[in-house]
Every structure is written in structure tokens, then in C-alpha cells.
Design an enzyme around this catalytic site. Structure first.
Site: not given
Length: 222
Positions: A121, A139
């Protein structure tokens, strides 16, 4: 509703809601954004933004942080979640940037993931925001909101969410949509109680349609 239509409507409405969406992490260089994103893991952007001004004044470049002791870095970030681990990550990441990448933050996702504290991420965030690559950072907000709206189907992991989103989103809209989904999840489509009454995506939202059907059924049975 066909998946293509759902994406089209969702993108249109998100563009109206958040036309200029961007990261809420304060930064002025690629290195500072990288540090801020590492610190933001399991921590709010608001808290990170309270800490980073002093941190960045003391360590403006990777070279400065690489030379620091973990204990000193800790003192600047001790109000952040998991400060001991993150102090270690910041030092080791800075050291690798200096030793391997000549003090410059690398641009490729695979290279970014060799830095301590940088998962997929975070690597996607840097590749997208700094280097304008078509990557989709996922996320908890993006994962949850995408599922609720119906942009993903049975995506159990963030990687599955990323893959499904990237399959349907035009490359030139990926970066903006990432920030839009985060803002939607942070301020309206909240984890415990989504504020559907304040959302303009109800016309294409799978969750809202499900709640409407449930409400209508209860009215009929009452």
C-alpha cells in the site's frame, strides 16, 4: 446494475464530491511523504501531521535521518502508534535510500517494498502521488468502501480489492479515485455507521440498495 454502469456512476458522483482530492498528509518532498505514510500506519493523518513538522525540520533529508540514533527519532514520534518499531523503520529506510538509491526515493513499487516499513500500500502511494504511476493503494477505507458500493465482489484481501479496482478504473482516473475513496470512507462511509443520508452515491451503492430493500420489507411486514 451492471458493474460498468456502477463504476461510471460512482466515478461521476465522486468527482462532484471531491474534485480535487489529494493526500491529507502534509509533506513537501518525496522523502517526507514516504516518512509520513510509514508513520500513518494504524495512526490518523491528523496525529501524523502534528508530529512531522518538527521531525522534518530536524531531518530534512534521508542522509540526516540515516545518521541519527533510533532514540532521537523516537523522541520526535513517540506520540505516534508503535513508535519504537517506526523509529527503527525510519532509520533503516533512510539508510537504504542513501546507500542504495543515492539519497533519492526509488520510483518502482518493487524497489520501494525493499524499504523497511514499506508494504504494498505504501509503495503504491509513493508511486502514485510522487511518480504519477497508475497504482491503486488500498487501505482499510478503500477496501471497505469499494465493497459497500459494489465496486468489488467478494474481495477478501486488499490485494484482491486492488486487482478488481484496477481492472475497471481507467488508468488516468486511478490516482484521483484512490484519494476520493479514502475521503468518502473517512468522513461519510464510516466503518461502524455509514452516513448514507450525506452521500450522493446512493443511486449506485449496493449497500444502500440492500438497506432500502430491508426497510421496505419491514414496513410491509409491520
Amino acid at each position: 446494475m451492471r458493474i460498468e454502469q456502477r463504476y461510471t456512476l460512482a466515478i461521476e458522483e465522486l468527482n462532484k464530491m471531491y474534485p480535487n482530492a489529494t493526500t491529507e498528509l502534509e509533506n513537501d518532498t518525496p522523502f517526507h511523504l514516504l516518512i509520513a505514510v510509514i508513520l500513518s500506519a494504524q495512526c490518523t493523518d491528523k496525529r501524523v501531521n502534528m508530529v512531522t513538522p518538527a521531525l522534518f525540520r530536524r531531518f530534512p533529508f534521508a542522509e540526516d535521518m540515516a545518521k541519527a540514533e533510533e532514540e532521537e527519532i523516537f523522541e520526535y514520534i513517540k506520540s505516534i502508534s508503535y513508535p519504537n518499531s517506526k523509529a527503527k523503520y525510519l532509520k533503516n529506510t533512510s539508510k537504504r535510500i542513501v546507500e542504495v538509491y543515492n539519497g533519492e526515493v526509488p520510483s518502482e513499487v518493487k524497489e520501494l517494498q525493499t524499504l523497511q516499513g514499506v508494504g504494498r500500500k505504501t509503495a503504491n502511494v509513493i508511486a502514485s502521488v510522487v511518480f504519477h504511476q497508475a497504482t491503486m493503494p488500498v487501505d482499510t477505507h478503500v477496501h471497505r468502501v469499494s465493497r459497500r458500493i459494489g465496486l468489488t465482489n467478494r474481495a477478501k484481501t486488499v490485494l484482491q480489492t486492488e486487482e478488481q479496482l484496477m481492472k475497471h478504473i481507467p488508468k488516468d482516473k486511478v490516482a484521483l479515485l484512490h484519494h476520493q475513496l479514502i475521503l468518502l470512507g473517512r468522513y461519510i462511509c464510516k466503518a461502524r455507521k455509514p452516513e448514507c443520508e450525506n452521500c450522493s452515491l446512493t443511486s449506485c451503492c449496493k449497500h444502500f440498495a440492500s438497506m432500502e430493500r430491508k426497510s421496505n420489507k419491514e414496513k410491509i411486514l409491520s
